[in-house]
Design a protein around this motif. Sequence first.
Motif, short mmCIF file in Angstrom:
data_model
loop_
_atom_site.label_atom_id
_atom_site.label_comp_id
_atom_site.label_asym_id
_atom_site.label_seq_id
_atom_site.Cartn_x
_atom_site.Cartn_y
_atom_site.Cartn_z
N THR A 5 51.53 27.15 41.44
CA THR A 5 52.20 27.48 40.20
C THR A 5 52.67 28.94 40.22
N TYR A 6 53.81 29.17 39.58
CA TYR A 6 54.35 30.52 39.43
C TYR A 6 54.47 30.75 37.93
N SER A 7 53.65 31.66 37.40
CA SER A 7 53.58 31.90 35.97
C SER A 7 53.62 33.39 35.70
N MET A 8 54.64 33.82 34.96
CA MET A 8 54.75 35.23 34.60
C MET A 8 55.55 35.35 33.30
N GLY A 9 55.49 36.55 32.73
CA GLY A 9 56.33 36.87 31.59
C GLY A 9 57.72 37.20 32.08
N VAL A 10 58.72 36.82 31.30
CA VAL A 10 60.12 37.03 31.68
C VAL A 10 60.93 37.37 30.43
N SER A 11 61.87 38.29 30.57
CA SER A 11 62.76 38.61 29.45
C SER A 11 63.74 37.45 29.26
N GLY A 136 60.15 26.12 49.46
CA GLY A 136 59.83 24.87 48.77
C GLY A 136 58.35 24.69 48.49
N LEU A 137 57.62 25.79 48.35
CA LEU A 137 56.18 25.73 48.16
C LEU A 137 55.74 25.67 46.70
N ILE A 138 56.61 26.03 45.77
CA ILE A 138 56.23 26.07 44.35
C ILE A 138 56.38 24.69 43.73
N ASP A 139 55.31 24.25 43.07
CA ASP A 139 55.30 22.94 42.41
C ASP A 139 55.59 23.05 40.93
N GLU A 140 55.20 24.17 40.30
CA GLU A 140 55.39 24.33 38.86
C GLU A 140 55.81 25.75 38.54
N TYR A 141 56.71 25.86 37.57
CA TYR A 141 57.13 27.14 37.01
C TYR A 141 56.63 27.21 35.57
N ARG A 142 56.00 28.33 35.24
CA ARG A 142 55.48 28.54 33.89
C ARG A 142 55.99 29.90 33.42
N ALA A 143 56.96 29.87 32.55
CA ALA A 143 57.59 31.11 32.09
C ALA A 143 57.21 31.38 30.65
N ARG A 163 70.09 23.91 44.78
CA ARG A 163 69.72 23.52 43.42
C ARG A 163 68.32 22.91 43.44
N VAL A 164 67.54 23.20 42.41
CA VAL A 164 66.20 22.65 42.26
C VAL A 164 66.13 22.03 40.86
N TYR A 165 65.84 20.75 40.81
CA TYR A 165 65.70 20.07 39.53
C TYR A 165 64.26 20.18 39.05
N LEU A 166 64.12 20.35 37.74
CA LEU A 166 62.82 20.54 37.12
C LEU A 166 62.59 19.51 36.03
N GLU A 167 61.33 19.14 35.85
CA GLU A 167 60.93 18.25 34.77
C GLU A 167 60.13 19.06 33.76
N LEU A 168 60.53 19.02 32.49
CA LEU A 168 59.82 19.75 31.44
C LEU A 168 58.49 19.07 31.16
N VAL A 179 58.23 32.30 23.92
CA VAL A 179 58.32 30.86 24.13
C VAL A 179 57.80 30.55 25.53
N TYR A 180 56.87 29.61 25.60
CA TYR A 180 56.30 29.18 26.87
C TYR A 180 57.03 27.93 27.33
N LEU A 181 57.47 27.96 28.59
CA LEU A 181 58.15 26.82 29.20
C LEU A 181 57.42 26.45 30.47
N HIS A 182 57.01 25.20 30.58
CA HIS A 182 56.24 24.74 31.73
C HIS A 182 57.01 23.58 32.37
N TYR A 183 57.43 23.80 33.62
CA TYR A 183 58.21 22.81 34.36
C TYR A 183 57.53 22.45 35.67
N ARG A 184 57.73 21.20 36.09
CA ARG A 184 57.31 20.76 37.41
C ARG A 184 58.58 20.54 38.23
N VAL A 185 58.52 20.92 39.51
CA VAL A 185 59.64 20.69 40.41
C VAL A 185 59.75 19.17 40.63
N ALA A 186 60.94 18.64 40.40
CA ALA A 186 61.19 17.20 40.60
C ALA A 186 61.38 16.96 42.09
N ARG A 187 60.50 16.18 42.68
CA ARG A 187 60.59 15.92 44.12
C ARG A 187 60.91 14.46 44.37
#
Length: 187
Positions: A5-11, A136-143, A163-168, A179-187
Amino acid sequence: MRSVTYSMGVSLDGYIVGPDGDFDWTDPDEELLRFVTDEIRGVDVYVLGRRLYETMLYWETADQDPSLDDSMLEWAAVWNPLPKVVFSTTLSAVQGNARLASGGLTEEIERLRAEPGAGDIAIGGATLAAEAAALGLIDEYRARVYPVLVGGGIPFFPHRERRVYLELLETRTFSSGVVYLHYRVAR
């Protein structure tokens, strides 16, 4: 297999650090700090780059800071024992519950995925996360998107050629406007 997972604060305009290197706009209020503390409880190991490692060194002795409130002390109590793997070409030693990575990022992630454990493998630091994303190692993005425009700096999302497709998976709005957004990489 454990998720990376990659989770950080973002503007809102997409940066984790502004053009002047400042990220004080990500200081969490108590509600958000509790959320982040709970999120880190689900992590078995944290993989990070040198700059983030050096930024987080403060927390190694934060419990001695009399100005910290209970939620910050709780964060320190969760963060400190968490095993950390640091990628650096300039450091020869690390402190606390950390070790220097012994191989490349792909090899290290594969080794960590093979270890027993139910928690996530978190990755932090924009440069390291960009490399992990490109591989291609990241499975989830948490912003955690902060209501601020910083006008440039270090981007949360790496510039890619594909392009990388994500599932909310989850959204949440905090009273601070984050606002917290949690996505999984669509594989």
